[in-house]
Design a protein around this motif. Structure first.
Motif, short mmCIF file in Angstrom:
data_model
loop_
_atom_site.label_atom_id
_atom_site.label_comp_id
_atom_site.label_asym_id
_atom_site.label_seq_id
_atom_site.Cartn_x
_atom_site.Cartn_y
_atom_site.Cartn_z
N LYS A 30 0.85 -1.19 0.00
CA LYS A 30 0.00 0.00 0.00
C LYS A 30 0.88 1.25 0.00
CE LYS A 30 -3.61 2.36 2.65
NZ LYS A 30 -4.49 2.32 3.86
N GLN A 31 0.63 2.12 -0.96
CA GLN A 31 1.41 3.35 -1.05
C GLN A 31 0.79 4.43 -0.17
OE1 GLN A 31 4.30 3.25 -2.66
NE2 GLN A 31 3.78 1.11 -3.13
N ARG A 32 1.56 4.96 0.73
CA ARG A 32 1.08 5.96 1.69
C ARG A 32 1.61 7.33 1.25
NH1 ARG A 32 -0.96 2.97 5.91
NH2 ARG A 32 -0.37 0.76 5.82
N TRP A 33 0.81 7.99 0.44
CA TRP A 33 1.25 9.22 -0.18
C TRP A 33 1.41 10.36 0.82
CZ3 TRP A 33 3.20 8.18 -4.62
CH2 TRP A 33 2.68 7.13 -5.39
N ARG A 34 0.58 10.40 1.85
CA ARG A 34 0.71 11.46 2.83
C ARG A 34 2.06 11.35 3.57
NH1 ARG A 34 -2.39 15.23 5.60
NH2 ARG A 34 -0.87 16.46 6.81
N LEU A 35 2.44 10.13 3.91
CA LEU A 35 3.74 9.94 4.55
C LEU A 35 4.88 10.31 3.61
CD1 LEU A 35 3.15 6.54 6.38
CD2 LEU A 35 3.28 8.81 7.41
N MET A 36 4.70 10.00 2.34
CA MET A 36 5.75 10.33 1.37
C MET A 36 5.91 11.85 1.25
SD MET A 36 6.02 9.49 -2.69
CE MET A 36 5.02 10.92 -3.05
N ILE A 37 4.80 12.58 1.25
CA ILE A 37 4.87 14.04 1.17
C ILE A 37 5.55 14.60 2.41
CG2 ILE A 37 3.49 16.15 1.12
CD1 ILE A 37 1.46 14.62 -0.60
N ASP A 38 5.22 14.04 3.57
CA ASP A 38 5.89 14.49 4.81
C ASP A 38 7.40 14.27 4.71
OD1 ASP A 38 3.44 15.19 5.84
OD2 ASP A 38 3.19 13.35 7.00
N GLN A 39 7.80 13.13 4.16
CA GLN A 39 9.22 12.85 4.03
C GLN A 39 9.88 13.73 2.96
OE1 GLN A 39 11.10 10.96 6.00
NE2 GLN A 39 9.23 10.60 7.21
N LEU A 40 9.13 14.09 1.93
CA LEU A 40 9.66 15.02 0.94
C LEU A 40 10.00 16.36 1.58
CD1 LEU A 40 7.43 14.45 -2.23
CD2 LEU A 40 9.92 14.22 -2.10
N VAL A 41 9.13 16.80 2.48
CA VAL A 41 9.38 18.06 3.19
C VAL A 41 10.62 17.92 4.07
CG1 VAL A 41 8.47 19.69 4.89
CG2 VAL A 41 6.97 18.77 3.10
N PRO A 131 5.54 -2.77 8.47
CA PRO A 131 6.52 -1.72 8.81
C PRO A 131 7.27 -1.17 7.60
CG PRO A 131 6.68 -3.54 10.35
CD PRO A 131 5.76 -4.00 9.26
N ILE A 132 7.55 -2.04 6.61
CA ILE A 132 8.27 -1.57 5.43
C ILE A 132 7.41 -0.59 4.64
CG2 ILE A 132 9.46 -2.25 3.32
CD1 ILE A 132 10.84 -3.14 5.89
N ASP A 133 6.13 -0.93 4.47
CA ASP A 133 5.22 -0.02 3.76
C ASP A 133 5.10 1.32 4.47
OD1 ASP A 133 4.75 -2.07 2.02
OD2 ASP A 133 2.79 -2.60 2.81
N TYR A 134 5.08 1.27 5.79
CA TYR A 134 4.79 2.47 6.58
C TYR A 134 6.04 3.31 6.86
CZ TYR A 134 2.49 5.29 10.17
OH TYR A 134 1.96 6.34 10.90
N LEU A 135 7.18 2.66 7.05
CA LEU A 135 8.36 3.38 7.52
C LEU A 135 9.45 3.55 6.46
CD1 LEU A 135 8.76 1.68 11.02
CD2 LEU A 135 7.80 3.94 10.53
N VAL A 136 9.65 2.56 5.62
CA VAL A 136 10.81 2.57 4.74
C VAL A 136 10.47 3.07 3.34
CG1 VAL A 136 12.68 1.18 3.76
CG2 VAL A 136 11.81 0.67 6.05
N THR A 137 9.42 2.50 2.73
CA THR A 137 9.10 2.86 1.35
C THR A 137 8.85 4.35 1.14
OG1 THR A 137 8.19 0.64 1.01
CG2 THR A 137 7.60 2.32 -0.60
N PRO A 138 8.06 5.02 1.99
CA PRO A 138 7.89 6.47 1.79
C PRO A 138 9.20 7.24 1.85
CG PRO A 138 6.24 5.62 3.32
CD PRO A 138 7.23 4.53 3.12
N ARG A 139 10.10 6.83 2.73
CA ARG A 139 11.40 7.49 2.82
C ARG A 139 12.24 7.26 1.57
NH1 ARG A 139 9.82 6.59 8.05
NH2 ARG A 139 10.55 8.13 9.61
N LEU A 140 12.17 6.05 1.03
CA LEU A 140 12.94 5.74 -0.17
C LEU A 140 12.45 6.56 -1.35
CD1 LEU A 140 15.08 4.01 -1.62
CD2 LEU A 140 13.25 2.35 -2.10
#
Length: 258
Positions: A30-41, A131-140
């Motif tokens: 599952k792609q968590r776009w909100r987390l990815m945007i937070d990590q982009l910031v 945990p990978i979907d939630y913590l690692v993938t958005p950061r990558l």
């Protein structure tokens, strides 16, 4: 000598397993776009000041040192080409990667490590959240998007700072400086910078998240993991930079012929 070697092989195996899980997450998770945007910031926007300052002063000192040497050969106008190629092919990607390893990689390891030792990762699993979907993938994903932009900024400010040093401090002709910079900088230099930056970004995320996920023994373990994340990421960047330089210069030779 066998124990360190086996430990290193085991470490590489753990990184390979984490890589497999990340690829599986990218394809099926599952792609968590909100987390990815937070990590982009966090990774991209908030890293800009340190990256810009680093790039500007590295470009300035490279121009100054280069001009001290080139002045003896009456080739001062080549200083712009020297800085441009150096910033794009080597110093821009490498120093940006090392700065991100210290600023972003250590933060990743500390945050994930704290979650690990306080059993928050186990809580995620109990709620059927991988945990990978939630913590690692958005950061990558955020790192892969951010690093090329940050390297571009570092190189651009470094080249601009070198222009100021060369033309305003050393009195080199602005026309000759700009001409040689354009003649000896091509798309191949930009490609190398972007390829290296992407590889370095992946290394930072892999190593830092791995240290966080393997953290144990409370606050002491988190601190040790954070230190290892920064040191291992920096060493990996320097080692991979050598091999990428050798490989990239085969496909993208320096166009000194103009």
């Amino acid at each position: 000598m066998g124990r360190p070697l086996l430990g290193f092989i085991n470490y590489l195996g753990e990184l390979a397993e984490l890589t497999r899980q990340i690829i599986e997450s990218l394809l099926l998770g599952k792609q968590r776009w909100r987390l990815m945007i937070d990590q982009l910031v966090e990774i991209g926007f908030r890293s800009q000041p340190v990256v810009i300052i680093t790039g500007a002063f590295v470009g300035a000192v490279l121009a100054a040192q280069g001009l001290f040497q080139l002045s003896g050969l009456k080739m001062e106008s080549m200083g712009g080409a020297l800085v441009s190629v150096g910033m794009l092919r080597e110093l821009g990607p490498t120093l940006t990667g090392i700065m991100l390893a210290g600023r972003v990689g250590a933060s990743m390891s500390a945050e994930i490590g704290t979650m690990k030792v306080t059993e928050q990762i186990d809580a995620l699993r109990s709620m059927s959240v991988h945990p990978i979907d939630y913590l690692v993938t958005p950061r990558l994903i955020a790192m892969i998007v951010s690093v090329p932009l940050l390297i571009t900024e570092a190189a651009a400010f470094g080249i601009a700072a070198s222009w100021v040093v060369g033309t305003q401090t050393f009195g080199v002709s602005e026309a000759w400086w700009s001409l040689h910079t354009r003649e000896h900088t091509d798309l191949a230099d930009i490609y190398i910078a972007l390829i290296k930056g992407s590889v370095f970004g992946v290394l930072i995320v892999l190593i830092s998240c791995h240290q966080g996920l393997k953290a144990s023994h409370g606050a002491v373990g988190v601190g040790q993991g954070t230190t290892r994340a920064m040191v291992f990421s920096s060493l990996a960047i320097l080692i991979f930079n050598f091999f990428l330089t050798m490989l990239m210069n085969i496909f993208f030779p320096i166009g000194l012929a103009g």
